[in-house]
Design a protein around this motif. Sequence first.
Motif, PDB file in Angstrom:
ATOM      1  N   SER A  34      -3.482  -5.714  -3.946  1.00  0.00           N
ATOM      2  CA  SER A  34      -3.237  -4.707  -3.290  1.00  0.00           C
ATOM      3  C   SER A  34      -3.160  -4.941  -2.019  1.00  0.00           C
ATOM      4  O   SER A  34      -3.779  -6.200  -0.975  1.00  0.00           O
ATOM      5  N   LYS A  35      -2.777  -3.912  -1.108  1.00  0.00           N
ATOM      6  CA  LYS A  35      -2.883  -4.089   0.226  1.00  0.00           C
ATOM      7  C   LYS A  35      -3.850  -3.571   1.023  1.00  0.00           C
ATOM      8  O   LYS A  35      -4.361  -4.280   1.635  1.00  0.00           O
ATOM      9  N   ALA A  36      -4.299  -2.570   0.874  1.00  0.00           N
ATOM     10  CA  ALA A  36      -5.802  -1.854   0.639  1.00  0.00           C
ATOM     11  C   ALA A  36      -7.227  -3.529   0.759  1.00  0.00           C
ATOM     12  O   ALA A  36      -8.066  -3.068   2.200  1.00  0.00           O
ATOM     13  N   GLU A  37      -6.983  -4.192  -0.421  1.00  0.00           N
ATOM     14  CA  GLU A  37      -7.767  -4.617  -0.387  1.00  0.00           C
ATOM     15  C   GLU A  37      -7.413  -6.154   0.470  1.00  0.00           C
ATOM     16  O   GLU A  37      -8.561  -5.863   1.408  1.00  0.00           O
ATOM     17  N   LYS A  38      -6.080  -5.955   1.184  1.00  0.00           N
ATOM     18  CA  LYS A  38      -5.915  -7.142   2.069  1.00  0.00           C
ATOM     19  C   LYS A  38      -6.440  -6.977   3.618  1.00  0.00           C
ATOM     20  O   LYS A  38      -7.158  -7.545   4.055  1.00  0.00           O
TER      21      LYS A  38
END
Length: 610
Positions: A34-38
């Motif tokens: 996910s983008k949030a984890e990145k």
Amino acid sequence: MHNDRAHAVDNGAASEVSGRPPFNLEFVNMNVASKAEKQMNKKVIRSMAMRSYRQKQQFQRTKDEEAKIRNRARAVQPRSESKRGNHSEAHSQRPGSSHAWTSEVDFSDISWLESASPSSNLSDIDSGCEASLRSASPYSHHSDVDSGFGESPNQRNALRDPRSRDFAPVASPITLLGAGRIDPFRTSSSDTGPYIHELIDHSVTTIWPGFRVRGDQGKELPSAWLAKTYQIPIAMHALLFGAAVHMDILRRPRINLDNPIRLYHKVQTMKLLKEELRRPEKMPLDDIILSILALGTNEVETMVKNTSHQTRSPFNSPLSSAQWLDVYGSMSSVPAHVIAMRSLVGRRGGLESIKLHGLAEVLSLSDILGSTQHMCKPYWPLLRRAIANDAPHSVLPRNLGQAFQTLVSFGININAANVLQSMVDLTFIIDSHCRGINPISDLQVFIEKRNAIQHSLMSLPTGDELECGEISSVCLHESIRHAAIIYSVAVTFPLPPVSGIFRKLAGRLKDILEKSKLDPCWQLYPKTLLWMLILGGIAALETTDRAWYVRNLAALSSALNLAEWKDVAEEAENYLWLESACDAGGSSLWDEVTNERLLDGVDITELPGF
């Protein structure tokens, strides 16, 4: 994962005990979807890198701190025993000492330094800063104080809050985006931590160029003043104090009066200033004048006290931020510092004798600003190099300013007429620039012309100072002079409403008009009265005087058969008027006048002279 992280932190703590710089580890999962984890990984990596960098600097600074203090003490150790005693007293004085600054008011023993702030003396600040200078000063990276620098918890929360983004500083020179803006081989005269680069960068790239001082033989103000921050400790602390204040004000309305960085540099400037003034024969006057200027014009506490005044400007000047008038115009100078600064400039031989590039121009600007704020004449004459000699414009829009010629010898003298004509020419330049007809090619020259005109306006004599028979109506002269000053602080030399200048001028103009009710000049020049009432009424926004202006405008406009705002604005253009700056406030005022005429009727007997 949790156990590994805990183990890494314990090793960091053990390294502190062993005398090595602490080194903590953070583990991240690089296989994320996910983008949030990145984004979270990026934040963790950047935060870890900056934390490690600051920990290493803190470790080295703590290790060398005692050695540096001893070296500095030996470097400034006086030769004689008596001087050694004075030196020790200045440096060994604890922050809580109540007798550190308790001398009589005399410039020779610098007791004017007691005026650290309008509400407290230096001993109060010093004692109040003892904890801050230890736990929240530049020497500590564990501070939770939201000082605007570093990465405190409050700042991290603020960065996540979109409402605070408007107040966040531009890319810091100590981040990747600020690469190339720090000279790694240039050291300052005092090791005060990495945040010093942010303050210096803000000064060099933002504050000092904003003063619009022209270069002299290839030199520019930023380079000349930057050299002082590396050569003279007192100048460094004074300029860093000014930079911290400037950044705090740009973050309005979130102003932290207990900013430890700002207070630290303020106290250090005062201590060093006290030492310098004990040996006046060796005192570098330009550097001391620069330091006192920074102290006296950056009292952010005065701006906070002024917030009870207007917070919304009744005018919309396109020059509101020129030369940082929106910043320094919101604060009041410390009178004791101003007196000391004037004494030192006099000892230097006047403004023309000052050698530090740009200092004389900034002092002159401060003088003009102070005279406008306090409604008095400037203390120093205008700098000869700042006197504009350009010819006035021969073609003016429509009838701008033409009505002043009919008032010569009756309400104004030749000197006042020349000043008012200069303001008309300046208005034409601004209007042409805003319309794109004739853009200003050299802003520095324009600013010098603007300041020279404001100096001339504030230097005009009052009605009581005019020679007998020079004019026919003193009250008309004073009314025009005050109306012109209202126009200047609204358009050509705009000051922020928080300074209270509009409220003050509107009240003074009202008092003058009230006292001259029986003067026949108003029957001879009713349209001049109309122009004054319009400017005064706009300036009286959010004050109790607004209703008085509305009533009198309703009566006068009815007597002159003026029913539409466009007709009233055309009459105002015969004097001093800039549509882009004044029309919105005037239209709002006219709405109130219209309601007054419809609901309550008018009484022409209330008008001055009627």
